[in-house]
Design a protein around this motif. Structure first.
Motif, short mmCIF file in Angstrom:
data_model
loop_
_atom_site.label_atom_id
_atom_site.label_comp_id
_atom_site.label_asym_id
_atom_site.label_seq_id
_atom_site.Cartn_x
_atom_site.Cartn_y
_atom_site.Cartn_z
N LYS A 167 5.31 12.29 -8.90
CA LYS A 167 4.03 12.84 -8.46
C LYS A 167 2.83 12.01 -8.91
N THR A 168 3.07 10.90 -9.58
CA THR A 168 1.95 10.10 -10.09
C THR A 168 1.09 9.55 -8.96
N GLY A 169 1.69 9.21 -7.85
CA GLY A 169 0.91 8.80 -6.68
C GLY A 169 0.88 7.32 -6.40
N SER A 170 0.91 6.51 -7.44
CA SER A 170 0.88 5.06 -7.23
C SER A 170 1.42 4.35 -8.46
N LEU A 171 1.83 3.10 -8.25
CA LEU A 171 2.33 2.28 -9.35
C LEU A 171 1.22 1.39 -9.89
N ALA A 205 4.00 -2.92 -9.07
CA ALA A 205 4.21 -2.96 -7.63
C ALA A 205 4.43 -4.39 -7.16
N ALA A 206 3.62 -5.30 -7.69
CA ALA A 206 3.76 -6.72 -7.31
C ALA A 206 5.14 -7.23 -7.70
N SER A 207 5.61 -6.88 -8.88
CA SER A 207 6.92 -7.34 -9.35
C SER A 207 8.05 -6.83 -8.46
N ILE A 208 7.95 -5.57 -8.04
CA ILE A 208 8.98 -5.00 -7.16
C ILE A 208 8.98 -5.74 -5.82
N GLY A 209 7.80 -6.02 -5.30
CA GLY A 209 7.70 -6.77 -4.05
C GLY A 209 8.28 -8.17 -4.18
N ASP A 261 0.87 -1.19 0.00
CA ASP A 261 0.00 0.00 0.00
C ASP A 261 0.89 1.23 0.00
N HIS A 262 0.72 2.10 -1.00
CA HIS A 262 1.62 3.24 -1.13
C HIS A 262 1.49 4.24 0.03
N ARG A 263 0.45 4.08 0.86
CA ARG A 263 0.26 4.98 2.00
C ARG A 263 0.97 4.48 3.27
N CYS A 296 -3.82 -8.80 7.14
CA CYS A 296 -2.38 -8.90 6.87
C CYS A 296 -1.56 -8.74 8.15
N ASP A 297 -0.39 -9.36 8.17
CA ASP A 297 0.52 -9.21 9.31
C ASP A 297 1.23 -7.87 9.29
N ASP A 298 1.43 -7.33 8.09
CA ASP A 298 2.15 -6.07 7.96
C ASP A 298 1.75 -5.42 6.64
N ILE A 299 1.89 -4.12 6.57
CA ILE A 299 1.64 -3.36 5.34
C ILE A 299 2.90 -2.58 5.01
N ARG A 300 3.37 -2.70 3.80
CA ARG A 300 4.59 -2.01 3.37
C ARG A 300 4.31 -1.16 2.13
N SER A 301 5.17 -0.20 1.91
CA SER A 301 5.06 0.65 0.72
C SER A 301 6.35 0.60 -0.08
N ILE A 302 6.25 1.00 -1.34
CA ILE A 302 7.40 1.12 -2.23
C ILE A 302 7.70 2.62 -2.38
N PRO A 303 8.88 3.07 -2.00
CA PRO A 303 9.19 4.51 -2.07
C PRO A 303 9.03 5.05 -3.50
N MET A 304 8.44 6.23 -3.61
CA MET A 304 8.25 6.87 -4.92
C MET A 304 8.64 8.34 -4.83
N LEU A 305 9.36 8.80 -5.83
CA LEU A 305 9.82 10.18 -5.84
C LEU A 305 8.98 11.07 -6.75
#
Length: 258
Positions: free
Chosen positions: A228-232, A237-241, A181-183, A217-226
């Motif tokens: 302005k699009t807001g989300s992948l 996102a799944a591939s990066i994870g 979750d990007h948040r 879920c046991d935990d929620i993580r995000s993927i850092p983004m620089l």
């Protein structure tokens, strides 16, 4: 007219060749374009002949019509829909895995292109299976087979009635369940790392992970983004994870070998 024995199609070079390699019993008939290159035609004819699967040459326009103008690469197979995997089978595979096991949970991914891309990455990174809900989700079909380059025919795909319940069954088998979750304030590389027996949950672009699934879920993580699009895109996102899981697993091995 499509034979009543068949209720799905599979098109594209890799998906059809994969179908003949791993699930030939599902293949009822193959159509190849008259303009297809000879090498590919011979390869398909040879495989199909050994498996007693009939092959017919047709005009390119016929394949365009059947696939609704999709990129079929001159080859199409009529198929009998395959039986989806069972969660108990996946749980057995997880139990048999020694240290590391990866499962992907696609929460309401409705775009078959996204589901196909997720399945393709899951197979590439060594996931044991992909779980998705029976309702409000894309299913493995011709588009998914094509987008996944045939990976959807090689990896276990499982439709479940209740994702939250299935997550709890995974947790009972020692699987750590992490949602993307990007948040989220914690990043995918934060401790504890994403190695080991992991179920990675990815939600749709529109709504993300549903609240009841996120709560499980046991935990929620995000993927850092620089930017302005807001989300992948969900599949990206799944591939990066998945890559982070594989990196952590290999990091643990390299440390043990020192």
């Amino acid at each position: 007219m499509k034979d009543e024995k068949t209720n799905d199609i599979c098109y594209g070079r890799n998906p059809v060749l994969t179908l003949l390699d791993v699930a030939p019993d599902r293949c009822h008939k193959i159509l190849i374009s008259e303009s297809i290159n000879k090498r590919l035609a011979d390869e398909i004819y040879d495989k199909a002949r050994r498996l007693s699967v009939p092959v017919s040459r047709v005009k390119q326009q016929a394949l365009d019509r059947i696939t609704d103008g999709a990129s079929h690469q001159g080859v199409l197979a009529y198929t009998v829909k395959g039986k989806l995997g069972d969660l108990s089978q996946l749980l057995d595979k997880i139990f048999q895995a020694k240290d590391n096991a990866l499962v992907i949970i696609a929460d309401k991914i409705k775009d078959p292109h996204n589901l196909g891309a997720i399945i393709r990455s899951a197979e590439v990174f060594g996931a044991l299976g992909v779980i998705f809900p029976k309702r409000n989700s894309a299913y493995p079909n011709s588009t998914v087979h094509k987008t996944s380059a045939g990976a959807s025919l090689r990896i276990m795909t499982i439709a479940v009635s209740n994702l939250a319940k299935s997550i709890k069954e995974l947790q009972e088998k020692g699987v750590w369940v992490v949602g993307l979750d990007h948040r989220a304030h914690r990043f995918i590389w934060d401790e504890p790392s994403l190695g080991g027996k992991l179920a990675l949950v990815v939600g749709s672009e529109e709504a993300g992970i549903s609240p009841i699934v996120a709560k499980t879920c046991d935990d929620i993580r995000s993927i850092p983004m620089l930017g302005k699009t807001g989300s992948l895109n969900a599949s990206v996102a799944a591939s990066i994870g998945m890559y982070e899981w594989l990196r952590c697993c290999n990091k643990g091995k390299s440390q043990k070998s020192r």
